[in-house]
Design an enzyme around this catalytic site. Structure first.
Site, PDB file in Angstrom:
ATOM      1  N   CYS A  98       0.777  -1.297  -0.066  1.00  0.00           N
ATOM      2  CA  CYS A  98       0.092   0.368  -0.143  1.00  0.00           C
ATOM      3  C   CYS A  98       0.538   1.189   0.134  1.00  0.00           C
ATOM      4  O   CYS A  98       1.712   1.600   0.750  1.00  0.00           O
ATOM      5  CB  CYS A  98      -0.988   0.225   1.327  1.00  0.00           C
ATOM      6  SG  CYS A  98      -1.966   1.738   0.998  1.00  0.00           S
ATOM      7  N   GLU A 136      -5.149  -8.218  -2.871  1.00  0.00           N
ATOM      8  CA  GLU A 136      -5.248  -8.571  -1.271  1.00  0.00           C
ATOM      9  C   GLU A 136      -3.922  -7.560  -1.302  1.00  0.00           C
ATOM     10  O   GLU A 136      -3.494  -7.295  -1.323  1.00  0.00           O
ATOM     11  CB  GLU A 136      -4.606  -9.643  -1.474  1.00  0.00           C
ATOM     12  CG  GLU A 136      -4.333  -9.779   0.407  1.00  0.00           C
ATOM     13  CD  GLU A 136      -3.206  -9.616   1.226  1.00  0.00           C
ATOM     14  OE1 GLU A 136      -2.883  -9.572   2.112  1.00  0.00           O
ATOM     15  OE2 GLU A 136      -1.918  -9.287   0.548  1.00  0.00           O
ATOM     16  N   ARG A 180      -7.229 -12.537  10.949  1.00  0.00           N
ATOM     17  CA  ARG A 180      -6.452 -11.915   9.671  1.00  0.00           C
ATOM     18  C   ARG A 180      -7.357 -10.986   8.875  1.00  0.00           C
ATOM     19  O   ARG A 180      -7.755 -11.503   8.038  1.00  0.00           O
ATOM     20  CB  ARG A 180      -5.737 -12.612   9.325  1.00  0.00           C
ATOM     21  CG  ARG A 180      -4.552 -11.968   8.380  1.00  0.00           C
ATOM     22  CD  ARG A 180      -3.641 -13.444   7.399  1.00  0.00           C
ATOM     23  NE  ARG A 180      -2.614 -12.574   7.185  1.00  0.00           N
ATOM     24  CZ  ARG A 180      -0.818 -12.315   8.316  1.00  0.00           C
ATOM     25  NH1 ARG A 180      -1.580 -12.820   9.278  1.00  0.00           N
ATOM     26  NH2 ARG A 180       0.140 -12.317   7.564  1.00  0.00           N
ATOM     27  N   ARG A 182      -8.026  -8.993   6.038  1.00  0.00           N
ATOM     28  CA  ARG A 182      -7.636  -8.071   5.259  1.00  0.00           C
ATOM     29  C   ARG A 182      -8.676  -7.371   3.920  1.00  0.00           C
ATOM     30  O   ARG A 182     -10.004  -8.294   3.832  1.00  0.00           O
ATOM     31  CB  ARG A 182      -6.450  -9.346   3.965  1.00  0.00           C
ATOM     32  CG  ARG A 182      -5.752  -9.409   5.041  1.00  0.00           C
ATOM     33  CD  ARG A 182      -4.873  -8.597   4.887  1.00  0.00           C
ATOM     34  NE  ARG A 182      -3.156  -9.250   5.632  1.00  0.00           N
ATOM     35  CZ  ARG A 182      -3.468  -8.491   6.888  1.00  0.00           C
ATOM     36  NH1 ARG A 182      -4.169  -8.265   7.713  1.00  0.00           N
ATOM     37  NH2 ARG A 182      -1.813  -9.330   7.777  1.00  0.00           N
TER      38      ARG A 182
END
Length: 436
Positions: A98, A136, A180, A182
């Site tokens: 990112c 992702e 987790r 995402r």
């Protein structure tokens, strides 16, 4: 007949559908978790797959990738590879980093994203025009740069004539004993893919934990097990920064030396008092979460004839620091030597051998490379770290996946801390393949 029509017409005719080959490329591949989940879905639909191109730059990730994917060629820096050198393919897969876009959301075309790693995905999609993609990223992308980064990504993918959808999904709902979260971004040329109403499955740590592994015999673990039974330790955090029933402090286990009941009471009260804003006003500093208090200030909420001796003893053993309060200087905090010194809890980040003991009847927090070595599990009557096999299972890798014995613990969990949970990818891939 279209591929979509062929698949729906012959879904029960595996002999015919087995002639269909789905071509994929795997960018920012890591250890191949996205590819693995996508290929599992392809096989389950009676189709064949071929990965025609892979890109990754971390050397030990490449070693692990090649070990598990038939020694496939792994190309390096994607920013240095022209689109024309990438074979034609059907789906682009990428777990991309990112980055902020300086002109996010202003519709400046490639100028919005040039210089970022998303730009590499964008240019390859533009030049190669595959049927679809699966991207992702970390959950934080949703609010990154006040949401403008995600908005720019979606806008640019839609400008390439893809029907795009995204959603944050949690691995714990897909049968993983790890939470987790995402963000997953998907798109196809034909239809908008739903990312809602997946079949939910749940697991807990004891479903994947091994037993009989070597435990750690250290001063820290001996202190823990001297004061608590293994069952009492399950689910506990070990930190001096916070209180609460699920937290153990260094003075509770006498890690730095013997403590009396009175001293433990003092430390527990001081832990909370030092965070109150009224002390910042009295000291004359900007409030911060944990300030040193003078003996006089402490005496207003803890009365004992031996208070000063108790404080001095706790400083000598390292439970307390005798220090100046801090003041703001720009974006930093510096000691203000014009103010009187006071007593503060010594509370360094990840300063203990273990900061969390997992509960086998619960799930693990998100595996993060920098602190996974401080996560402990109970094994019989001892404490140990997670094994690499357990780390793989927490991310949904099956027992056929291999990590070299020579790879260090830190490097293994650096890779796992940046990978995906394979069952989530597989579930999303099924949705994409339904429309292909």
């Amino acid at each position: 007949m279209s591929k979509k029509a062929l698949l729906k017409t012959d879904i029960n005719n595996l002999e015919k559908t087995n002639t269909e080959t789905i071509r994929i490329i795997d960018l920012f591949a890591g250890i191949g978790g996205i590819r693995l989940g996508f290929e599992q879905a392809i096989r389950e639909r009676g189709l064949k797959s071929k990965c025609v191109f892979t890109s990754e730059i971390k050397p030990y990730a490449i070693d692990v990738y090649k070990l598990n994917f038939n020694n496939d060629d792994v190309h390096g820096d994607i920013t240095k590879i022209e689109s024309k050198k990438i074979p034609d393919f059907d789906f682009l897969l990428a777990g991309f980093p990112c980055q902020p876009f300086s002109s996010a959301g202003k519709g400046l075309g490639f100028a919005d994203t040039r210089g970022t790693l998303f730009f590499e995905i964008e240019r390859i999609l533009k030049d190669k025009q595959p049927y679809g993609f699966l991207l992702e990223n970390v959950e934080g992308l949703v609010n990154h740069n006040k949401g403008q980064t995600l908005s720019t990504i979606i806008n640019h993918l839609e400008q390439l004539n893809y029907k795009v959808n995204w959603k944050v999904l949690d691995s714990k709902q897909f049968g993983m004993a790890q939470s987790r979260k995402r963000i997953y971004i998907v798109g196809t040329k034909n239809n908008k893919i739903s990312l809602d109403n997946f079949e939910e499955k749940y697991a807990v740590l004891k479903d994947i934990l091994e037993t009989g592994q070597k435990t750690i015999n250290s001063h820290f673990t001996n202190c823990l097990l001297t004061h608590y039974t293994p069952n009492q330790l399950m689910g506990k955090a070990i930190k001096d920064k916070r209180g609460g029933a699920d937290n153990i402090h260094s003075w509770d286990i006498e890690l730095k030396g013997k403590t009396t009941i009175k001293q433990r009471q003092l430390l527990n009260i001081l832990l909370k008092e030092r965070r109150k804003k009224k002390w910042a006003e009295e000291i004359g500093i900007d409030w911060m979460d944990g300030m040193p208090l003078t003996t006089k200030q402490i005496s207003t909420f803890f009365t004992d004839n031996n208070l000063q001796a108790m404080l001095d003893d706790l400083v000598s053993k390292g439970y307390l620091a005798f220090e100046y309060p801090k003041k703001k200087v720009g974006n930093t905090r510096q000691y203000d030597t014009q103010k009187p010194k006071g007593y503060n809890i010594v509370a360094g980040k990840l300063s203990f051998e273990f900061s969390k003991i997992l509960n086998p009847n619960d799930i693990a927090p998100t595996l993060v490379a920098m602190d996974v070595s401080h996560i402990g599990v109970i094994d019989n009557d001892g404490i140990r770290r997670l094994t690499k096999e357990e780390g793989l299972k927490l991310c949904g890798y099956d027992t056929t996946y291999t990590i070299p014995e020579s790879l260090s613990f830190d490097k293994v969990f650096d890779l796992l801390g940046n990978t995906v949970c394979v069952p989530v990818i597989k579930a999303i891939a099924h949705r994409l393949l339904e429309e292909y």
